[in-house]
Design a protein around this motif. Structure first.
Motif, short mmCIF file in Angstrom:
data_model
loop_
_atom_site.label_atom_id
_atom_site.label_comp_id
_atom_site.label_asym_id
_atom_site.label_seq_id
_atom_site.Cartn_x
_atom_site.Cartn_y
_atom_site.Cartn_z
N SER A 91 42.08 29.89 47.44
CA SER A 91 42.70 30.77 46.45
C SER A 91 41.70 31.36 45.46
O SER A 91 41.94 32.41 44.87
N HIS A 112 40.01 38.40 49.28
CA HIS A 112 39.85 36.99 49.61
C HIS A 112 38.64 36.83 50.51
O HIS A 112 38.45 37.60 51.46
N SER A 127 38.88 35.50 45.86
CA SER A 127 38.97 36.86 45.31
C SER A 127 38.71 36.86 43.81
O SER A 127 38.18 37.84 43.28
N CYS A 181 45.74 30.34 50.52
CA CYS A 181 44.66 31.19 50.01
C CYS A 181 45.16 32.33 49.14
O CYS A 181 44.37 32.97 48.43
N SER A 182 46.46 32.61 49.17
CA SER A 182 47.01 33.68 48.35
C SER A 182 47.52 33.19 47.00
O SER A 182 48.09 33.97 46.24
N SER A 196 44.46 38.86 48.26
CA SER A 196 44.27 37.59 48.94
C SER A 196 45.16 37.53 50.18
O SER A 196 46.14 38.26 50.29
#
Length: 383
Positions: A344, A308, A347, A156-157, A368
């Motif tokens: 990802s 996020h 955000s 997710c980052s 994130s």
């Protein structure tokens, strides 16, 4: 050192969407069928009956009210509960690349410059369609961009890691402008037969153009600073991760005691939600506050947070810890009620859709966090 600017963004949203009511109806129909199939073993105490889901449960746990998906029918079919995404030939543009290209085209149009000025493409996402050739190179070719391209995955980052990487390329002179795309087909990796997570994800694609401040026109956002952090954890995991898992499509195999029906529940998205909340909220909050202070910024005076979009409780808690008070809806942007968790891209969706009301000199944060654990912070100032 050459400074960087977020010059433009783009967003591709699928045409189809699923409400909580629709998702709950499909899950409960399947759970009832599974319980009936295993009634004898449930009565004997060998298996636990599956608990129905509910709209109230979903909204309390996540704040999500609907999600966009590429294939609604396959997900809502109680006999399938998997999106139907037909495999394309190697001569066709892949589905992940197609999503990325649509988001990128919107960003390029907003940017207003020829693609020839872009020197690199980064595809930063959680769920890649294949190991190779890189999705980024396919996107690069589809858009007619020279230079180089590569994929990166930090769950997710990935987008903030991608922005950091793009800014570093610009600082080093490797490129004057970088296109970073985040195509996410999260529905293909979600276990829609798991009550605790069947509601979490949606599908979407975002794009960001990062450019040298020396060549950027008016507008956009100066990148004030970027910071990345990773800490290994098994509390969010996906042990498989490719779209073409044929075994997962054996939807009639519900005689298997595994709720998934093919014995592969561990090969899809799995998380220990409470542990994740306990670990990630303080890690991310402390990272943001420390990063802000190192940049000479007062975290309590930030004009906007684009976090996020994990779940409403996590986002609100981080917002309170960073600002030192309850943030207003304008300060701490929430879009997961409409889009759900899009990994990802979350955000970036928030940043793309909610810049209104900000003036030159206002400072915001793109942040994130997710599996890994991973976290990225990007402080920006409106030009």
């Amino acid at each position: 050192m050459t400074t960087s600017v977020i010059a433009a963004t783009g967003l591709f949203t699928p045409e189809q969407s699923i409400t909580n009511e629709e998702l709950v109806a499909a899950y409960n129909a399947w759970a009832e069928r599974w319980n009936a199939r295993h009634a004898d073993r449930i009565a004997a105490g060998e298996l636990e009956a599956l608990t129905p889901s509910s709209v109230e449960f979903i909204e309390k746990a996540s704040g999500i009210k609907k999600r966009y998906v590429l294939d609604k029918a396959g997900i809502l079919d109680p006999a399938r509960m998997v999106p139907h995404l037909p495999e394309r030939s190697n001569d066709e543009l892949s589905i992940l690349a197609e999503m990325a290209v649509k988001a990128a085209e919107q960003a390029i149009a907003a940017w207003g410059k020829p693609v020839g000025e872009i020197g690199a493409v980064i595809c930063a996402a959680s769920n890649m369609q294949r190991p190779y050739p890189a999705m980024a190179i396919e996107v690069q070719q589809a858009l007619g961009i020279e230079g180089f391209a590569f994929d990166m995955n930090v769950a997710c980052s990935s987008a903030t890691f991608g922005i950091k990487t793009a800014a570093d390329f610009i600082a080093s002179g490797s490129a004057k402008a970088v296109l970073m795309v985040n195509p996410e087909i999260c529905s293909a990796h979600l276990n829609f037969r798991d009550r605790d997570s069947h509601f979490i994800f949606g599908d979407v694609a975002t794009a960001v153009i990062v450019e040298s401040a020396g060549t950027s026109g008016p507008g956009g956002w100066d990148v004030l600073g970027t910071r990345l952090k990773t800490v290994f954890s098994n509390n969010i995991r996906n042990n498989f991760g490719f779209l073409n898992r044929a075994a997962r499509h054996d939807a009639d195999a519900i005689s298997d005691p595994s709720p998934l029906g093919d014995g592969k529940s561990d090969k899809m998205f799995v998380q220990q939600g409470r542990k994740v909340f306990k670990d990630v909220v303080p890690m991310v909050s402390d990272m943001i506050v420390d990063h802000a202070r190192d940049l000479g910024l007062d975290p309590a005076s930030l004009d906007r947070l684009w976090l996020h979009q994990a779940n409403i409780n996590m986002n609100e808690m981080i917002g309170r810890k960073v600002l030192g008070r309850d943030p207003s809806p304008d300060e701490n942007v929430i879009i997961l009620d409409d889009y759900a968790n899009t990994s990802s891209a979350g955000s970036i969706i928030a940043f793309h859709l909610h810049q209104q009301g900000l003036e030159t000199g206002d400072v915001g944060l793109i942040c994130s966090f997710g599996a890994g654990y991973s976290a990225g912070s990007v402080f920006v100032r409106k030009r």
